[in-house]
Enzyme design. Structure first.
Site, short mmCIF file in Angstrom:
data_model
loop_
_atom_site.label_atom_id
_atom_site.label_comp_id
_atom_site.label_asym_id
_atom_site.label_seq_id
_atom_site.Cartn_x
_atom_site.Cartn_y
_atom_site.Cartn_z
N MET A 103 -5.72 15.96 1.94
CA MET A 103 -6.89 16.24 2.78
C MET A 103 -7.20 15.02 3.64
SD MET A 103 -8.92 18.56 3.66
CE MET A 103 -9.91 19.77 2.82
N GLY A 142 -4.90 -1.00 34.55
CA GLY A 142 -4.40 -2.30 35.01
C GLY A 142 -4.96 -3.40 34.12
N ARG A 189 -5.13 13.00 4.97
CA ARG A 189 -4.23 12.95 6.13
C ARG A 189 -4.71 13.91 7.21
NH1 ARG A 189 0.75 11.91 1.94
NH2 ARG A 189 0.27 9.69 1.87
N GLU A 244 -3.76 6.10 5.05
CA GLU A 244 -3.28 7.40 4.53
C GLU A 244 -1.79 7.60 4.79
OE1 GLU A 244 -5.93 9.59 3.37
OE2 GLU A 244 -7.50 8.22 4.06
N GLY A 267 0.81 -1.21 0.00
CA GLY A 267 0.00 0.00 0.00
C GLY A 267 0.84 1.26 0.00
C1 LIG Z 1 -7.95 -0.52 9.35
C2 LIG Z 1 -7.38 -0.21 8.01
C3 LIG Z 1 -8.17 0.42 7.06
C4 LIG Z 1 -7.67 0.64 5.78
N1 LIG Z 1 -8.49 1.20 4.84
C5 LIG Z 1 -8.03 1.32 3.57
C6 LIG Z 1 -8.90 1.80 2.53
O1 LIG Z 1 -10.06 2.13 2.76
N2 LIG Z 1 -8.40 1.86 1.26
C7 LIG Z 1 -7.14 1.50 0.95
O2 LIG Z 1 -6.77 1.58 -0.21
N3 LIG Z 1 -6.28 1.05 1.92
C8 LIG Z 1 -6.71 0.95 3.21
N4 LIG Z 1 -5.86 0.49 4.18
C9 LIG Z 1 -4.52 0.04 3.83
C10 LIG Z 1 -3.42 0.99 4.24
O3 LIG Z 1 -3.49 2.17 3.48
C11 LIG Z 1 -2.11 0.22 4.07
O4 LIG Z 1 -2.06 -0.76 5.09
C12 LIG Z 1 -0.91 1.12 4.13
O5 LIG Z 1 -0.87 1.98 3.03
C13 LIG Z 1 0.40 0.32 4.18
O6 LIG Z 1 0.45 -0.61 3.16
P1 LIG Z 1 0.81 -2.13 3.51
O7 LIG Z 1 -0.02 -2.55 4.67
O8 LIG Z 1 0.71 -2.91 2.27
O9 LIG Z 1 2.30 -2.07 4.04
P2 LIG Z 1 3.62 -2.04 3.10
O10 LIG Z 1 3.51 -0.97 2.12
O11 LIG Z 1 3.90 -3.41 2.65
O12 LIG Z 1 4.69 -1.64 4.20
C14 LIG Z 1 5.16 -2.58 5.19
C15 LIG Z 1 6.08 -1.85 6.16
O13 LIG Z 1 7.20 -1.30 5.45
C16 LIG Z 1 7.29 0.10 5.68
N5 LIG Z 1 7.77 0.78 4.48
C17 LIG Z 1 7.27 0.71 3.22
N6 LIG Z 1 7.95 1.54 2.40
C18 LIG Z 1 8.90 2.14 3.16
C19 LIG Z 1 9.93 3.10 2.91
N7 LIG Z 1 10.11 3.63 1.68
N8 LIG Z 1 10.71 3.48 3.93
C20 LIG Z 1 10.54 2.97 5.17
N9 LIG Z 1 9.59 2.07 5.48
C21 LIG Z 1 8.78 1.66 4.49
C22 LIG Z 1 5.87 0.54 6.01
O14 LIG Z 1 5.84 1.76 6.74
C23 LIG Z 1 5.40 -0.65 6.85
O15 LIG Z 1 5.88 -0.51 8.16
C24 LIG Z 1 -6.34 0.28 5.47
C25 LIG Z 1 -5.54 -0.32 6.45
C26 LIG Z 1 -6.04 -0.58 7.71
C27 LIG Z 1 -5.15 -1.23 8.72
#
Ligand SMILES: Cc1cc2nc3c(=O)[nH]c(=O)nc-3n(C[C@H](O)[C@H](O)[C@H](O)COP(=O)(O)OP(=O)(O)OC[C@H]3O[C@@H](n4cnc5c(N)ncnc54)[C@H](O)[C@@H]3O)c2cc1C
Length: 392
Positions: free
Chosen positions: A249, A348, A251, A372, A139
């Site tokens: 927006m 606790g 964020r 976001e 994501g």
């Molecule tokens: C409750 C919830 C609701 C959500 N709702 C939506 C929604 O409505 N629509 C939607 O599209 N998405 C949604 N998401 C998804 C969310 O946007 C993604 O989880 C997020 O963008 C991170 O993507 P990923 O989980 O694939 O992690 P990844 O991108 O795989 O990242 C994994 C880890 O690596 C780190 N990382 C990645 N790139 C870098 C970098 N360049 N430098 C340092 N660290 C890095 C990340 O910070 C993270 O810690 C939702 C997520 C949750 C948990």
């Protein structure tokens, strides 16, 4: 007389903004809060609670009046998000996804026909929306999107999968991004407005989570799903600027929601510290508990100032405030998660009992740290803006 804790929230708001905050809080505590735990246990989506937002103007605060919305300033929109999120993640998420990601994008990039069709329907509360961005492969790196859009007669065919999609099983409009040319990376990304109920080739599956059981998240699969030309939002290959402005927006509203969560932790912890006794005295008299309460209040207020400043910058017409948006999101994420952890510690073992709300807030606060943009992404972005490696 106003208490210092009340003053913290309201001291530099206009009279009208204070009034909105009070009204939203009263509504949220009376109409939403009593149902949240029950919905979570029953995995039930809060459709009827979302409907109640519409006549009060809390559902479409960013839709201009000419399209039937209750358009308010950005700061007031943030207060609505904050106060609803103080009691419920899911209902607040409906408001923030719809207004920040979808309404904002349609207003800025939509054609007159798209505005007329979608903004009016949203203002009437006829549909909620989902933003389909994240994919199984990641994501954070949205430029590397695997969902593709291929040209077809009179439109486009979408193929690919999206995961973690909030509200997808209940939405009447999807804001979707797909690539028209994967080799072009972010320059191939294109935005679409998709009617999921009228589009063949879309399937919505369950996406089980350890938190937010309120039937909130789903995965969405597009299999050669045909969308007509008028579903295109902005020009082909111009999806990244659309996304950039939407997330800017988004964020803000997510950070406002996190302030609501951090505030709720303070609101729950203080009465507990005043009531619970150990060693013949109230636990709030122990310095180690006082330290936690002080930390909770200070980190909440520090983050709130940055979030409110961002709202005011947007109201003042600053075109993009991307570094400030990243700062707001990062600090508010940290405040919400840390306040939930300290709050649980004050409770606790009861902090993790199903009887108390504070334990649920921890995972919900953590969940918002990803939406976001993760904390790692915002840390990187802030440094890049500051060092001039990235333009606003
Ligand atoms: C409750 C919830 C609701 C959500 N709702 C939506 C929604 O409505 N629509 C939607 O599209 N998405 C949604 N998401 C998804 C969310 O946007 C993604 O989880 C997020 O963008 C991170 O993507 P990923 O989980 O694939 O992690 P990844 O991108 O795989 O990242 C994994 C880890 O690596 C780190 N990382 C990645 N790139 C870098 C970098 N360049 N430098 C340092 N660290 C890095 C990340 O910070 C993270 O810690 C939702 C997520 C949750 C948990």
């Amino acid at each position: 007389m106003t208490s210092p804790l009340d003053r913290m929230m309201d001291f530099d708001l206009t009279e009208e903004q204070r009034l909105v905050r009070r009204s939203v809080r009263e509504f949220a505590e009376k109409e939403i809060l009593p149902h949240v735990e029950e919905h979570e246990r029953a995995s039930r989506y809060p459709t009827e609670l979302i409907r109640k937002l519409v006549p009060l103007g809390y559902f479409a605060p960013m839709v201009p009046e000419e399209y039937g919305g209750s358009f308010v300033d950005v700061m007031t929109y943030g207060l609505i998000c904050e106060e609803i999120a103080r009691v419920d993640w899911v209902v607040a998420s409906v408001i923030s996804v719809t207004n920040s990601l979808v309404v904002g994008s349609i207003l800025k990039y939509g054609t007159p026909a798209q505005k007329d069709r979608w903004l009016r329907a949203i203002a009437r509360g006829e549909l909620i929306t989902s933003a389909c961005l994240t994919e199984p492969g990641g994501g954070t790196d949205l430029g590397n999107m695997a969902t593709v859009a291929r040209r077809a007669d009179g439109g486009w065919r979408l193929t690919g999968s999206k995961v973690f999609i909030s509200h997808a099983a209940h939405a009447g409009l999807f804001f979707v991004v797909a690539s028209i040319d994967r080799e072009q990376k972010h320059k191939g990304v294109t935005a679409f407005l998709v009617d999921p109920k009228a589009t063949e080739g879309i399937t919505i599956g369950e996406f089980p989570m350890r938190t937010l059981q309120r039937d909130n998240l789903a995965e969405v699969h597009f299999q050669d799903a045909f969308v007509p030309d008028d579903a295109l939002l902005g020009a082909p290959g111009q999806g990244f600027p659309v996304l950039g402005s939407a997330l800017d927006m988004g964020r803000f509203s997510v950070a406002a929601r996190q302030i609501g969560q951090a505030q709720r932790c303070v609101d729950l912890a203080i009465p507990y510290a005043l009531e619970r006794e150990a060693f013949g005295q109230r636990i709030g008299e122990f310095q180690l508990i006082q330290q936690k309460i002080t930390d909770m209040i200070c980190r909440l207020q520090q983050a709130r100032h940055v979030v409110y400043q961002l709202g005011r910058m947007k109201d003042a017409g600053t075109p993009r405030c991307s570094m400030e948006a990243s700062m707001a999101k990062l600090l508010a994420s940290q405040a919400a998660v840390a306040n939930a952890l300290d709050g649980i510690q004050i409770f606790g073992g009861y902090g993790l009992s199903a009887e108390y709300e504070i334990g649920r807030i921890l995972l919900e606060a953590k969940a918002m740290e990803f939406g976001e943009g993760t904390s790692e992404l915002h840390t990187k972005l802030i440094a890049e803006y500051a060092l001039g490696a990235r333009k606003q």
